[in-house]
Design a protein around this motif. Structure first.
Motif, PDB file in Angstrom:
ATOM      1  N   PHE A 175       0.841  -1.206   0.000  1.00 47.50           N
ATOM      2  CA  PHE A 175       0.000   0.000   0.000  1.00 47.50           C
ATOM      3  C   PHE A 175       0.873   1.252   0.000  1.00 47.50           C
ATOM      4  CE2 PHE A 175      -1.729   3.395   2.689  1.00 47.50           C
ATOM      5  CZ  PHE A 175      -2.721   3.862   1.821  1.00 47.50           C
ATOM      6  N   LEU A 176       1.915   1.237   0.804  1.00 48.20           N
ATOM      7  CA  LEU A 176       2.792   2.406   0.893  1.00 48.20           C
ATOM      8  C   LEU A 176       3.310   2.774  -0.500  1.00 48.20           C
ATOM      9  CD1 LEU A 176       4.305   4.361   2.867  1.00 48.20           C
ATOM     10  CD2 LEU A 176       6.253   2.822   2.594  1.00 48.20           C
ATOM     11  N   ASP A 177       3.786   1.750  -1.217  1.00 51.36           N
ATOM     12  CA  ASP A 177       4.349   2.016  -2.538  1.00 51.36           C
ATOM     13  C   ASP A 177       3.278   2.470  -3.522  1.00 51.36           C
ATOM     14  OD1 ASP A 177       6.815   1.796  -4.171  1.00 51.36           O
ATOM     15  OD2 ASP A 177       5.515   0.481  -5.354  1.00 51.36           O
ATOM     16  N   ILE A 178       2.119   1.812  -3.489  1.00 56.46           N
ATOM     17  CA  ILE A 178       1.042   2.164  -4.418  1.00 56.46           C
ATOM     18  C   ILE A 178       0.491   3.555  -4.104  1.00 56.46           C
ATOM     19  CG2 ILE A 178      -1.302   1.540  -5.133  1.00 56.46           C
ATOM     20  CD1 ILE A 178      -0.458  -1.356  -4.988  1.00 56.46           C
ATOM     21  N   HIS A 179       0.394   3.840  -2.807  1.00 56.37           N
ATOM     22  CA  HIS A 179      -0.108   5.152  -2.391  1.00 56.37           C
ATOM     23  C   HIS A 179       0.828   6.249  -2.893  1.00 56.37           C
ATOM     24  CE1 HIS A 179      -2.200   8.099   0.003  1.00 56.37           C
ATOM     25  NE2 HIS A 179      -1.041   8.478   0.551  1.00 56.37           N
ATOM     26  N   LEU A 180       2.111   6.025  -2.796  1.00 58.46           N
ATOM     27  CA  LEU A 180       3.077   7.038  -3.216  1.00 58.46           C
ATOM     28  C   LEU A 180       3.088   7.202  -4.732  1.00 58.46           C
ATOM     29  CD1 LEU A 180       6.093   6.313  -0.847  1.00 58.46           C
ATOM     30  CD2 LEU A 180       4.369   8.114  -0.673  1.00 58.46           C
ATOM     31  N   ASN A 181       2.867   6.086  -5.457  1.00 60.88           N
ATOM     32  CA  ASN A 181       2.961   6.166  -6.908  1.00 60.88           C
ATOM     33  C   ASN A 181       1.630   6.424  -7.597  1.00 60.88           C
ATOM     34  OD1 ASN A 181       5.853   5.495  -7.792  1.00 60.88           O
ATOM     35  ND2 ASN A 181       5.404   4.035  -6.165  1.00 60.88           N
ATOM     36  N   GLU A 182       0.600   5.711  -7.150  1.00 58.06           N
ATOM     37  CA  GLU A 182      -0.700   5.857  -7.828  1.00 58.06           C
ATOM     38  C   GLU A 182      -1.698   6.686  -7.031  1.00 58.06           C
ATOM     39  OE1 GLU A 182       1.289   2.885 -10.115  1.00 58.06           O
ATOM     40  OE2 GLU A 182       0.767   2.636  -8.001  1.00 58.06           O
ATOM     41  N   GLN A 183      -1.308   7.181  -5.878  1.00 55.56           N
ATOM     42  CA  GLN A 183      -2.177   7.982  -4.994  1.00 55.56           C
ATOM     43  C   GLN A 183      -3.486   7.268  -4.641  1.00 55.56           C
ATOM     44  OE1 GLN A 183      -0.577   9.820  -7.725  1.00 55.56           O
ATOM     45  NE2 GLN A 183       0.981  10.159  -6.152  1.00 55.56           N
ATOM     46  N   THR A 184      -3.420   5.939  -4.563  1.00 54.87           N
ATOM     47  CA  THR A 184      -4.615   5.181  -4.179  1.00 54.87           C
ATOM     48  C   THR A 184      -4.874   5.378  -2.691  1.00 54.87           C
ATOM     49  OG1 THR A 184      -3.872   3.550  -5.773  1.00 54.87           O
ATOM     50  CG2 THR A 184      -5.679   2.887  -4.324  1.00 54.87           C
ATOM     51  N   SER A 185      -6.150   5.503  -2.322  1.00 61.14           N
ATOM     52  CA  SER A 185      -6.446   5.686  -0.886  1.00 61.14           C
ATOM     53  C   SER A 185      -6.425   4.332  -0.185  1.00 61.14           C
ATOM     54  CB  SER A 185      -7.812   6.324  -0.706  1.00 61.14           C
ATOM     55  OG  SER A 185      -8.806   5.349  -0.900  1.00 61.14           O
ATOM     56  N   PHE A 186      -6.338   4.406   1.133  1.00 66.90           N
ATOM     57  CA  PHE A 186      -6.263   3.192   1.956  1.00 66.90           C
ATOM     58  C   PHE A 186      -7.461   2.285   1.715  1.00 66.90           C
ATOM     59  CE2 PHE A 186      -6.561   0.899   6.043  1.00 66.90           C
ATOM     60  CZ  PHE A 186      -5.267   0.406   6.105  1.00 66.90           C
ATOM     61  N   ILE A 187      -8.663   2.896   1.735  1.00 69.88           N
ATOM     62  CA  ILE A 187      -9.887   2.114   1.581  1.00 69.88           C
ATOM     63  C   ILE A 187      -9.938   1.444   0.214  1.00 69.88           C
ATOM     64  CG2 ILE A 187     -12.432   2.225   1.527  1.00 69.88           C
ATOM     65  CD1 ILE A 187     -11.671   3.043   4.218  1.00 69.88           C
ATOM     66  N   SER A 188      -9.693   2.225  -0.828  1.00 67.36           N
ATOM     67  CA  SER A 188      -9.841   1.622  -2.155  1.00 67.36           C
ATOM     68  C   SER A 188      -8.738   0.602  -2.422  1.00 67.36           C
ATOM     69  CB  SER A 188      -9.883   2.692  -3.255  1.00 67.36           C
ATOM     70  OG  SER A 188      -8.698   3.446  -3.223  1.00 67.36           O
ATOM     71  N   PHE A 189      -7.548   0.795  -1.833  1.00 66.41           N
ATOM     72  CA  PHE A 189      -6.506  -0.228  -1.973  1.00 66.41           C
ATOM     73  C   PHE A 189      -7.004  -1.561  -1.438  1.00 66.41           C
ATOM     74  CE2 PHE A 189      -3.152  -2.760   0.015  1.00 66.41           C
ATOM     75  CZ  PHE A 189      -2.280  -2.941  -1.040  1.00 66.41           C
ATOM     76  N   PHE A 190      -7.571  -1.533  -0.228  1.00 63.02           N
ATOM     77  CA  PHE A 190      -7.994  -2.806   0.355  1.00 63.02           C
ATOM     78  C   PHE A 190      -9.234  -3.365  -0.333  1.00 63.02           C
ATOM     79  CE2 PHE A 190      -4.849  -1.929   3.553  1.00 63.02           C
ATOM     80  CZ  PHE A 190      -4.378  -3.210   3.834  1.00 63.02           C
ATOM     81  N   GLN A 191     -10.101  -2.471  -0.840  1.00 61.93           N
ATOM     82  CA  GLN A 191     -11.250  -2.973  -1.605  1.00 61.93           C
ATOM     83  C   GLN A 191     -10.764  -3.715  -2.838  1.00 61.93           C
ATOM     84  OE1 GLN A 191     -13.622   0.510  -2.199  1.00 61.93           O
ATOM     85  NE2 GLN A 191     -14.984   0.018  -0.476  1.00 61.93           N
ATOM     86  N   GLU A 192      -9.838  -3.078  -3.562  1.00 59.73           N
ATOM     87  CA  GLU A 192      -9.260  -3.706  -4.750  1.00 59.73           C
ATOM     88  C   GLU A 192      -8.551  -5.021  -4.391  1.00 59.73           C
ATOM     89  OE1 GLU A 192      -9.023  -3.166  -8.120  1.00 59.73           O
ATOM     90  OE2 GLU A 192     -10.779  -1.910  -7.650  1.00 59.73           O
ATOM     91  N   ALA A 193      -7.756  -4.929  -3.334  1.00 55.97           N
ATOM     92  CA  ALA A 193      -6.911  -6.056  -2.966  1.00 55.97           C
ATOM     93  C   ALA A 193      -7.738  -7.318  -2.725  1.00 55.97           C
ATOM     94  CB  ALA A 193      -6.094  -5.718  -1.723  1.00 55.97           C
ATOM     95  N   PHE A 194      -8.840  -7.174  -2.013  1.00 59.42           N
ATOM     96  CA  PHE A 194      -9.592  -8.372  -1.624  1.00 59.42           C
ATOM     97  C   PHE A 194     -10.640  -8.790  -2.650  1.00 59.42           C
ATOM     98  CE2 PHE A 194      -7.684  -7.315   2.433  1.00 59.42           C
ATOM     99  CZ  PHE A 194      -7.235  -8.567   2.820  1.00 59.42           C
ATOM    100  N   LYS A 195     -10.664  -8.115  -3.812  1.00 56.98           N
ATOM    101  CA  LYS A 195     -11.653  -8.450  -4.828  1.00 56.98           C
ATOM    102  C   LYS A 195     -11.496  -9.885  -5.330  1.00 56.98           C
ATOM    103  CE  LYS A 195     -13.601  -4.765  -7.493  1.00 56.98           C
ATOM    104  NZ  LYS A 195     -13.206  -3.676  -8.396  1.00 56.98           N
ATOM    105  N   ASN A 196     -10.260 -10.268  -5.527  1.00 52.87           N
ATOM    106  CA  ASN A 196     -10.017 -11.594  -6.097  1.00 52.87           C
ATOM    107  C   ASN A 196      -9.539 -12.625  -5.086  1.00 52.87           C
ATOM    108  OD1 ASN A 196     -10.743 -11.137  -8.839  1.00 52.87           O
ATOM    109  ND2 ASN A 196      -8.923  -9.832  -8.983  1.00 52.87           N
ATOM    110  N   ILE A 197      -9.764 -12.336  -3.814  1.00 59.99           N
ATOM    111  CA  ILE A 197      -9.409 -13.294  -2.769  1.00 59.99           C
ATOM    112  C   ILE A 197     -10.688 -14.011  -2.344  1.00 59.99           C
ATOM    113  CG2 ILE A 197      -8.500 -13.580  -0.437  1.00 59.99           C
ATOM    114  CD1 ILE A 197      -6.369 -12.683  -2.295  1.00 59.99           C
ATOM    115  N   TYR A 198     -10.642 -15.326  -2.389  1.00 55.75           N
ATOM    116  CA  TYR A 198     -11.841 -16.076  -2.059  1.00 55.75           C
ATOM    117  C   TYR A 198     -11.664 -16.813  -0.746  1.00 55.75           C
ATOM    118  CZ  TYR A 198     -12.638 -14.947  -6.869  1.00 55.75           C
ATOM    119  OH  TYR A 198     -12.779 -14.254  -8.032  1.00 55.75           O
ATOM    120  N   PHE A 199     -12.761 -17.335  -0.291  1.00 59.07           N
ATOM    121  CA  PHE A 199     -12.751 -18.075   0.973  1.00 59.07           C
ATOM    122  C   PHE A 199     -11.728 -19.210   0.928  1.00 59.07           C
ATOM    123  CE2 PHE A 199     -14.770 -21.173   3.938  1.00 59.07           C
ATOM    124  CZ  PHE A 199     -14.554 -20.428   5.074  1.00 59.07           C
ATOM    125  N   LEU A 200     -11.668 -19.875  -0.229  1.00 57.99           N
ATOM    126  CA  LEU A 200     -10.737 -21.001  -0.372  1.00 57.99           C
ATOM    127  C   LEU A 200      -9.286 -20.570  -0.129  1.00 57.99           C
ATOM    128  CD1 LEU A 200     -10.390 -24.020  -1.201  1.00 57.99           C
ATOM    129  CD2 LEU A 200      -9.958 -23.191  -3.515  1.00 57.99           C
TER     130      LEU A 200
END
Ligand SMILES: Nc1ncnc2c1ncn2[C@@H]1O[C@H](COP(=O)(O)OP(=O)(O)O)[C@@H](O)[C@H]1O
Ligand SMILES: [Mg+2]
Lengths: 264, 257
Positions: A175-200
């Motif tokens: 997140f630190l690196d993405i925030h510095l480079n792409e200015q992604t916010s904390f919330i949207s980083f984690f929303q994006e991050a867990f999009k493709n993570i499944y229960f399995l």
């Protein structure tokens, strides 16, 4: 009685092969004994908690640093190839998959094999060679239950917790690196991050973590508990604990990933 | 010689071993050992390094299994006991290890309290503290209670080892080389302590040693062990007046030491 593994007089096949099967037999009876004694009362709750703290305390600093840097560096290294396709927005989800599925359990287990495994191996081996384990036995204390079962429980409980922690720290690094480079916010980083993570994914990582923790505990306790050859045996037990744990961790990783992928 | 006459009950055997054999692979360590220890008696087993003295007392304490022969301790066959019975017996048999075998992650006080607390779950804190003080005073080291084993000298470690064994109030004491590696003055102190334990706690003991002074000062009966067998037995004077090569060998050996 279990304390001294005696070598057989005449080899059945050859000394090496006999020894190999004897080792396998000994390890399985060691594991069977862990399960048998783990459920016997009284359960050593205090000692297990103390050992859990030991595991966490020994590895936390290293894990924090490694986890954070892994997430950060992995992000940096992945960015160029993604940006070629203009797909840097996929970074959080890509990193999350890598960290949660593979990196967090593996990094944690390898570090704990090095820090915790060698520590347990050396500690129990030095207790063995200075007769402290025999001293427990003769004062009617069950050293197997007090030393081995508690440590195996502790690694099996605390390594999954540490894996979760490493995953979190790794994602923070990313997140630190993405925030510095792409200015992604904390919330949207984690929303994006867990999009493709499944229960399995959580289940497999959880199972891996438990298996790795159990492996480190069993291997290092076995090596330490059966140490021989005086003080030399202490270093040897510590060393072999790390080597065998790491080797088994990789084998188990491949094995579990195969099973998970066949389910997916 | 001993400074007092111990009360030995010659009619009651606390340890009775017959024809004991033990090998490790092709290493035949014990080859037909017979020994009996009467109530209140200190028996010294004298022998050079590697003759199997430690193996003998480890079998008595149930740490190793005999290959054949009978090992009767306080009326029970040690190798035939189940876990519960073996635990019961171990509370009555104290084992003092060669270098004390103190738990090096615990203070002296914790070392002593540990076996007591584990074996008497309902004991109060005050009771534990009192027992710890009693045994520490018995070995003359009351002031070390908060020290770590690594801060103690070799002789102190052995004495704390003895105290840790005494705290469970055993009937039998097994001493593994109690004076090995100590200077002569400390040796004498340990020998006196062994006799003091015999007198005060009414224990019967097997003392393993290769040190003649220790044998002379503490033993009511001496057995000499060589190559896994007992080759001589009797009082110290009986054993050591004989002009035997073996005994001479021993004198030389102790002289060199
Ligand atoms: N657990 C064991 N496994 C294999 N060999 C052993 C074991 N314990 C002792 N021995 C062997 O038994 C012999 C006697 O050892 P020990 O009883 O320690 O001698 P000591 O009379 O000096 O106490 C030695 O040769 C030793 O190598
Ligand atoms: Mg010995």
């Amino acid at each position: 009685m279990d304390s001294n593994i005696e070598q057989p007089e005449k080899p059945v096949i050859s000394k090496g092969i006999d020894g190999f099967f004897k080792d396998i037999y000994n390890i399985f009876s060691f594991i069977a004994r862990i399960f048998a004694e783990a459920f016997k009362r009284p359960i050593e709750v205090r000692e297990v908690i103390r050992q859990c703290f030991q595991v966490g305390y020994k590895s936390l600093a290293l894990i924090t640093m490694t986890g954070f840097i892994t997430g950060l560096v992995f992000t940096k290294q992945s960015r160029p190839s993604l940006s070629e396709f203009g797909a840097t927005s996929w970074l959080p989800s890509l990193i999350a998959i890598a960290v949660i599925r593979a990196l967090a359990p593996l990094v944690t287990a390898l570090i704990c094999a090095g820090k915790v495994g060698s520590g347990i191996g050396a500690e129990l081996a030095s207790m063995r060679v200075t007769e402290q384990i025999d001293a427990m036995e003769v004062s009617a204390i069950n050293p197997f239950k007090f030393l081995v079962v508690t440590r195996v429980m502790a690694t099996t409980i605390s390594i999954p917790i540490l894996v979760a922690y490493t995953g979190l720290v790794g994602l923070l690094g990313s997140f630190l690196d993405i925030h510095l480079n792409e200015q992604t916010s904390f919330i949207s980083f984690f929303q994006e991050a867990f999009k493709n993570i499944y229960f399995l994914d959580f289940i497999t990582t959880g199972i891996k973590a438990v298996v790795f923790g159990f492996t480190i505990g069993v291997v290092s306790c076995y090596q330490g508990y059966h140490a021989t050859q005086g003080t030399q045996g202490v270093g040897k037990a510590a060393n072999i604990s790390v080597v065998i744990s790491m080797f088994l961790i990789f084998l188990e990783e491949v094995f579990i990933v195969q099973i998970a992928n066949s389910i997916r | 010689m001993k400074s007092f006459t111990p009360e030995i009950n010659m009619n009651e055997k606390v340890i009775d071993i017959h024809n004991l054999y033990k090998s490790f692979g092709s290493n035949h360590v014990l080859r037909g050992i017979d020994i009996d220890v009467h109530k209140g008696e200190n028996v010294v087993v004298l022998g050079r390094s590697g003759t199997g003295k430690s193996v003998l007392i480890k079998i008595i304490a149930g740490l190793l299994k005999p290959d054949s022969g009978s090992v009767n301790v306080l009326g029970q066959e040690v190798d035939k006991l189940d876990n519960v019975a073996l635990r019961e017996l171990r509370l009555k048999v104290g084992f003092c290890f060669q270098n004390g075998a103190l738990y090096d992650s615990m203070t002296v006080g914790e070392n002593l309290a540990f076996p007591l607390k584990r074996n008497t779950p309902n004991i109060t804190h005050a009771q534990v503290k009192r027992m710890v003080t009693v045994v520490l005073e018995a070995v003359g080291l009351a002031k070390t209670v908060d020290q770590m084993p690594s801060e103690l000298s070799g002789g102190q470690r052995k004495r704390i080892g003895i105290a840790r064994t005494l705290i469970l109030r055993p009937d039998i004491m097994l001493y593994d080389e109690p004076t090995a590696g100590l200077d002569p003055i400390t040796c004498t102190e340990i020998n006196n302590l062994i006799n003091e334990v015999q007198r005060r706690f009414h224990t019967s003991s097997i003392i393993i040693t290769h040190d003649l002074t220790c044998a002379k000062d503490t033993g009511d009966k001496i057995v000499v062990m060589k190559e896994g067998k007992f080759v001589k037995r009797g009082t110290f004077d009986e054993v050591f007046t004989t002009q035997d090569d073996l005994i001479k060998e021993f004198y030389d050996y102790n002289f060199i030491q």
